[in-house]
Design a protein around this motif. Structure first.
Motif, PDB file in Angstrom:
ATOM      1  N   TYR A 152      -8.656 -29.209  10.213  1.00 43.17           N
ATOM      2  CA  TYR A 152      -8.673 -28.665   8.889  1.00 43.17           C
ATOM      3  C   TYR A 152      -7.253 -28.721   8.387  1.00 43.17           C
ATOM      4  O   TYR A 152      -7.054 -28.883   7.125  1.00 43.17           O
ATOM      5  CB  TYR A 152      -9.229 -27.158   9.053  1.00 43.17           C
ATOM      6  CG  TYR A 152      -8.775 -26.331   7.961  1.00 43.17           C
ATOM      7  CD1 TYR A 152      -9.480 -26.581   6.594  1.00 43.17           C
ATOM      8  CD2 TYR A 152      -7.673 -25.561   7.895  1.00 43.17           C
ATOM      9  CE1 TYR A 152      -8.965 -25.697   5.266  1.00 43.17           C
ATOM     10  CE2 TYR A 152      -7.271 -24.677   6.738  1.00 43.17           C
ATOM     11  CZ  TYR A 152      -8.053 -25.099   5.479  1.00 43.17           C
ATOM     12  OH  TYR A 152      -7.347 -24.316   4.144  1.00 43.17           O
ATOM     13  N   HIS A 153      -6.284 -28.293   9.272  1.00 46.17           N
ATOM     14  CA  HIS A 153      -4.838 -28.235   8.829  1.00 46.17           C
ATOM     15  C   HIS A 153      -4.387 -29.462   8.468  1.00 46.17           C
ATOM     16  O   HIS A 153      -3.551 -29.670   7.533  1.00 46.17           O
ATOM     17  CB  HIS A 153      -4.111 -27.573   9.846  1.00 46.17           C
ATOM     18  CG  HIS A 153      -4.274 -26.066   9.744  1.00 46.17           C
ATOM     19  ND1 HIS A 153      -5.240 -25.328  10.547  1.00 46.17           N
ATOM     20  CD2 HIS A 153      -3.609 -25.200   9.228  1.00 46.17           C
ATOM     21  CE1 HIS A 153      -5.044 -24.315  10.393  1.00 46.17           C
ATOM     22  NE2 HIS A 153      -4.104 -23.794   9.582  1.00 46.17           N
ATOM     23  N   LEU A 154      -4.563 -30.597   9.341  1.00 45.73           N
ATOM     24  CA  LEU A 154      -4.113 -32.008   9.166  1.00 45.73           C
ATOM     25  C   LEU A 154      -4.829 -32.768   7.899  1.00 45.73           C
ATOM     26  O   LEU A 154      -4.057 -33.097   7.159  1.00 45.73           O
ATOM     27  CB  LEU A 154      -4.405 -32.858  10.465  1.00 45.73           C
ATOM     28  CG  LEU A 154      -3.780 -32.409  11.542  1.00 45.73           C
ATOM     29  CD1 LEU A 154      -4.273 -33.211  12.634  1.00 45.73           C
ATOM     30  CD2 LEU A 154      -2.216 -32.506  11.645  1.00 45.73           C
ATOM     31  N   ASP A 158      -2.773 -33.240   4.011  1.00 45.73           N
ATOM     32  CA  ASP A 158      -2.514 -34.503   3.942  1.00 45.73           C
ATOM     33  C   ASP A 158      -1.320 -35.222   4.816  1.00 45.73           C
ATOM     34  O   ASP A 158      -0.549 -35.833   4.488  1.00 45.73           O
ATOM     35  CB  ASP A 158      -2.146 -34.911   2.525  1.00 45.73           C
ATOM     36  CG  ASP A 158      -3.159 -34.594   1.636  1.00 45.73           C
ATOM     37  OD1 ASP A 158      -4.392 -34.770   1.609  1.00 45.73           O
ATOM     38  OD2 ASP A 158      -2.877 -34.022   0.458  1.00 45.73           O
ATOM     39  N   THR A 159      -1.460 -34.686   6.233  1.00 44.26           N
ATOM     40  CA  THR A 159      -0.343 -35.305   6.925  1.00 44.26           C
ATOM     41  C   THR A 159      -0.767 -36.412   7.603  1.00 44.26           C
ATOM     42  O   THR A 159      -1.748 -36.957   7.527  1.00 44.26           O
ATOM     43  CB  THR A 159      -0.803 -34.335   8.336  1.00 44.26           C
ATOM     44  OG1 THR A 159      -0.141 -32.979   8.147  1.00 44.26           O
ATOM     45  CG2 THR A 159       0.068 -34.826   9.699  1.00 44.26           C
ATOM     46  N   ARG A 160       0.710 -37.229   7.448  1.00 44.17           N
ATOM     47  CA  ARG A 160       0.534 -38.732   7.762  1.00 44.17           C
ATOM     48  C   ARG A 160       0.710 -39.046   9.313  1.00 44.17           C
ATOM     49  O   ARG A 160       0.148 -39.785  10.009  1.00 44.17           O
ATOM     50  CB  ARG A 160       1.384 -39.446   6.785  1.00 44.17           C
ATOM     51  CG  ARG A 160       1.279 -39.596   5.405  1.00 44.17           C
ATOM     52  CD  ARG A 160       0.404 -40.781   5.302  1.00 44.17           C
ATOM     53  NE  ARG A 160       0.932 -41.962   5.908  1.00 44.17           N
ATOM     54  CZ  ARG A 160       1.702 -42.805   5.547  1.00 44.17           C
ATOM     55  NH1 ARG A 160       2.639 -42.460   4.298  1.00 44.17           N
ATOM     56  NH2 ARG A 160       2.316 -43.723   6.077  1.00 44.17           N
ATOM     57  N   LEU A 161       1.461 -38.148   9.858  1.00 42.88           N
ATOM     58  CA  LEU A 161       1.885 -38.047  11.438  1.00 42.88           C
ATOM     59  C   LEU A 161       1.767 -36.935  11.972  1.00 42.88           C
ATOM     60  O   LEU A 161       2.309 -35.931  11.583  1.00 42.88           O
ATOM     61  CB  LEU A 161       3.314 -38.954  11.433  1.00 42.88           C
ATOM     62  CG  LEU A 161       3.885 -39.348  13.051  1.00 42.88           C
ATOM     63  CD1 LEU A 161       4.646 -40.486  12.924  1.00 42.88           C
ATOM     64  CD2 LEU A 161       4.617 -38.190  13.261  1.00 42.88           C
ATOM     65  N   LEU A 194       4.001 -24.432   4.951  1.00 38.95           N
ATOM     66  CA  LEU A 194       3.826 -23.452   5.944  1.00 38.95           C
ATOM     67  C   LEU A 194       2.313 -22.655   5.768  1.00 38.95           C
ATOM     68  O   LEU A 194       2.289 -22.166   4.740  1.00 38.95           O
ATOM     69  CB  LEU A 194       4.782 -22.552   5.932  1.00 38.95           C
ATOM     70  CG  LEU A 194       4.857 -21.219   7.300  1.00 38.95           C
ATOM     71  CD1 LEU A 194       5.264 -22.014   8.570  1.00 38.95           C
ATOM     72  CD2 LEU A 194       5.595 -20.114   6.942  1.00 38.95           C
ATOM     73  N   TYR A 195       1.670 -22.853   6.645  1.00 35.55           N
ATOM     74  CA  TYR A 195       0.123 -22.463   6.501  1.00 35.55           C
ATOM     75  C   TYR A 195      -0.163 -20.831   6.798  1.00 35.55           C
ATOM     76  O   TYR A 195       0.641 -20.199   7.879  1.00 35.55           O
ATOM     77  CB  TYR A 195      -0.882 -22.988   7.235  1.00 35.55           C
ATOM     78  CG  TYR A 195      -1.360 -24.255   6.612  1.00 35.55           C
ATOM     79  CD1 TYR A 195      -2.348 -24.266   5.707  1.00 35.55           C
ATOM     80  CD2 TYR A 195      -0.504 -25.425   6.442  1.00 35.55           C
ATOM     81  CE1 TYR A 195      -2.821 -25.146   5.035  1.00 35.55           C
ATOM     82  CE2 TYR A 195      -0.715 -26.367   5.638  1.00 35.55           C
ATOM     83  CZ  TYR A 195      -2.085 -26.401   5.142  1.00 35.55           C
ATOM     84  OH  TYR A 195      -2.554 -27.476   4.278  1.00 35.55           O
ATOM     85  N   THR A 196      -0.449 -20.060   5.993  1.00 38.14           N
ATOM     86  CA  THR A 196      -0.770 -18.490   6.010  1.00 38.14           C
ATOM     87  C   THR A 196      -1.683 -18.359   6.916  1.00 38.14           C
ATOM     88  O   THR A 196      -2.369 -19.370   7.496  1.00 38.14           O
ATOM     89  CB  THR A 196      -1.287 -17.859   4.881  1.00 38.14           C
ATOM     90  OG1 THR A 196      -2.627 -18.476   4.186  1.00 38.14           O
ATOM     91  CG2 THR A 196      -0.349 -18.200   3.657  1.00 38.14           C
TER      92      THR A 196
END
Length: 505
Positions: free
Chosen positions: A94-96, A100-103, A166-168
């Motif tokens: 979910y978080h990745l 839109d994480t690339r690495l 930073l995710y809540t």
């Protein structure tokens, strides 16, 4: 205006290159060494095709590699997405995907869930802090990043560019990514530590998770900004913290209330902890009885409570000293930050304990918004004011008090009941170690008050004893009607009590 938060490390290296920045176990790592390794990480990330603004997720505990990765990401103009090492594969996916994480940079402690989650999110570039473990197919060891040549430049990011996504905690739905800017994070670690005189001579204990805003901003960033040192601990253990305070002659400790509860209970007989001068509490309201117990145990120590959120890059208000603080108050707004209390119609409330309303914050510490969530951003940020969702009031001297989370307030028979008030009473019982109060559905009253309590070893405490104790100190509509005894209250990675787990238990 260009401004990159990594300038803090560069300036501290220029000032004192051989000064210790990190302590980890028996190792001492200087500012020059951290700077060199982070520059190499920056080069390696850019060589892997990442461009300024791309997201790099870091799922690593409190070890030096987190620090190298963080400043390398910033220096290269990328955005860091710090993630909890305890996340499952589903949570990682979910978080990745959402960020839109690339690495992904992860460690052996999180490997199974990290690799599975990355595959589900379509993230194929995975870097692992291996510690001798065989690497998954397609991944590379973190140490290989350090073989790259140092990155000579400091990417000219804008002051308003997102440095950290930073995710809540997701207590009111799925976690949202708060966009924290270079300037916002710089101001937070500059203004707040000034209040208790942080300097290059200080040694902090880094046991708060660095993936959390409290640890990242108030410990790591503050240490770097002021050229101080930090002793890293991957997990909280009261005895280990006491060992490190004594060993490193630590001067500053930052923690959440449950850490202070454990430190108050720990055996410190014969220990020289006299160097510890300041203790900062945040993340949740700290009971007055806990402050008294900690200060009685650690002679000369002053526990100063502050207040902040992920969306405010940590600090919003602070009690600045033993002479100016008010126990149970979160203090006054720090320099450059405004605060007010409003009612349900949005009207500003005047000072007084009867004027409880939602706390609003405005200033240099406010996030840009929630990533890819314009509606949530518009709801939280109105006319420049962040609506915190916390209930509180202001006294005549300008000190603020948090009563409770808006969502935690209990409405019993038409009366508003604030769990924190009840918890304060329960913590004052000599046999109570931890306490949390929630509301449960009730057909007659709407909600009923239930207390969850962990007692001291060997204590003989019944439900009737706890109810009677509370009843003697609270109005009739406030005291708990039932008590659930537990060995330990559920906590998140930072040590914050998870009331949502109590509600579903």
């Amino acid at each position: 205006m260009s401004f990159n938060l990594a300038i803090m490390l560069q300036e501290s290296v220029t000032a004192a290159p051989s000064a210790p920045m990190l302590y980890m176990g028996d190792a001492t790592i200087t500012y020059r060494e951290v700077d060199d390794r982070s520059r190499r990480v920056a080069t390696a990330l850019r060589d892997r095709g990442l461009q300024p603004g791309d997201k790099v997720a870091v799922q690593v505990p409190n070890v030096p590699e987190f620090v190298y990765a963080y400043f390398g990401i910033l220096r290269a103009g990328l955005t860091m997405v710090p993630l909890n090492p305890l996340f499952t594969a589903r949570e990682m996916a979910y978080h990745l995907d959402d960020s839109d994480t690339r690495l992904l940079i992860t460690s052996v402690f999180s490997l199974a869930g990290a690799v599975e989650g990355a595959a589900e999110a379509g993230v194929s570039d995975v870097v692992v802090v291996p510690l001798g473990t065989e690497l998954p197919d397609g991944s590379v060891a973190f140490d290989s990043l350090l073989d790259a040549p140092p990155f000579d430049d400091l990417h000219p990011t804008s002051a308003d560019d997102t440095a950290v996504l930073l995710y809540t905690s997701g207590t009111t739905g799925r976690p949202k990514g708060a966009e924290l800017t270079h300037y916002q994070l710089y101001m937070n670690c500059t203004v707040a530590p000034e209040l208790f005189g942080m300097s290059a001579s200080d040694v902090s204990i880094g046991v708060l998770p660095l993936f959390h805003v409290f640890g990242l901003s108030s410990v790591l960033n503050a240490t770097t900004r002021w050229g101080a040192s930090v002793a890293l601990l991957p997990r909280f253990d009261a005895t280990a913290v006491i060992d490190e305070i004594e060993r490193r002659r630590a001067t500053v400790f930052a923690g959440v209330p449950t850490m202070y509860v454990a430190l108050a209970e720990a055996d410190a007989t014969g220990r020289d902890l006299s160097t510890l001068r300041a203790a900062v509490s945040g993340g949740a309201s700290i009971p007055g009885e806990v402050i008294k117990a900690v200060e009685a145990k650690f002679t000369g120590l002053v526990v100063l409570e502050g207040y902040g959120l992920s969306e405010t890059a940590s600090t919003t208000t602070f009690n600045v000293s033993a002479t100016e603080r008010k126990v149970l108050s979160i203090g006054k707004p720090v320099w450059g930050v405004e605060m007010k209390v409003i009612d349900d119609e949005g009207n500003a409330l005047s000072a007084g304990t009867d004027n409880v309303g939602q706390l609003l914050v405005r200033g240099h510490n406010i996030m840009k918004g929630y990533y890819k969530r314009p509606d949530a951003t518009a709801d939280a940020l109105r006319n420049g004011w962040l609506h915190t969702g916390d209930l509180g009031y202001r006294d005549d001297e300008g000190y603020y008090f948090v009563v409770d989370r808006l969502k935690d307030m209990i409405v019993r028979g038409g009366y508003n009941v604030y769990p924190r008030e009840i918890e304060e009473v329960l913590y004052s019982h000599p046999d109570v170690v931890e306490a949390a109060v929630i509301g449960t559905p009730d057909d007659r009253l709407g909600e009923e008050v239930v207390a969850y309590v962990a007692v001291r070893d060997g204590a003989d405490l019944s439900e009737a004893d706890v109810i009677t104790f509370a009843k003697e100190q609270l109005a009739a509509y406030k005291y708990p009607r039932s008590v659930v005894f537990v060995a330990e209250l559920p906590k998140g990675a930072t040590g914050k009590i998870l009331k949502r787990e109590l509600r579903t238990s």
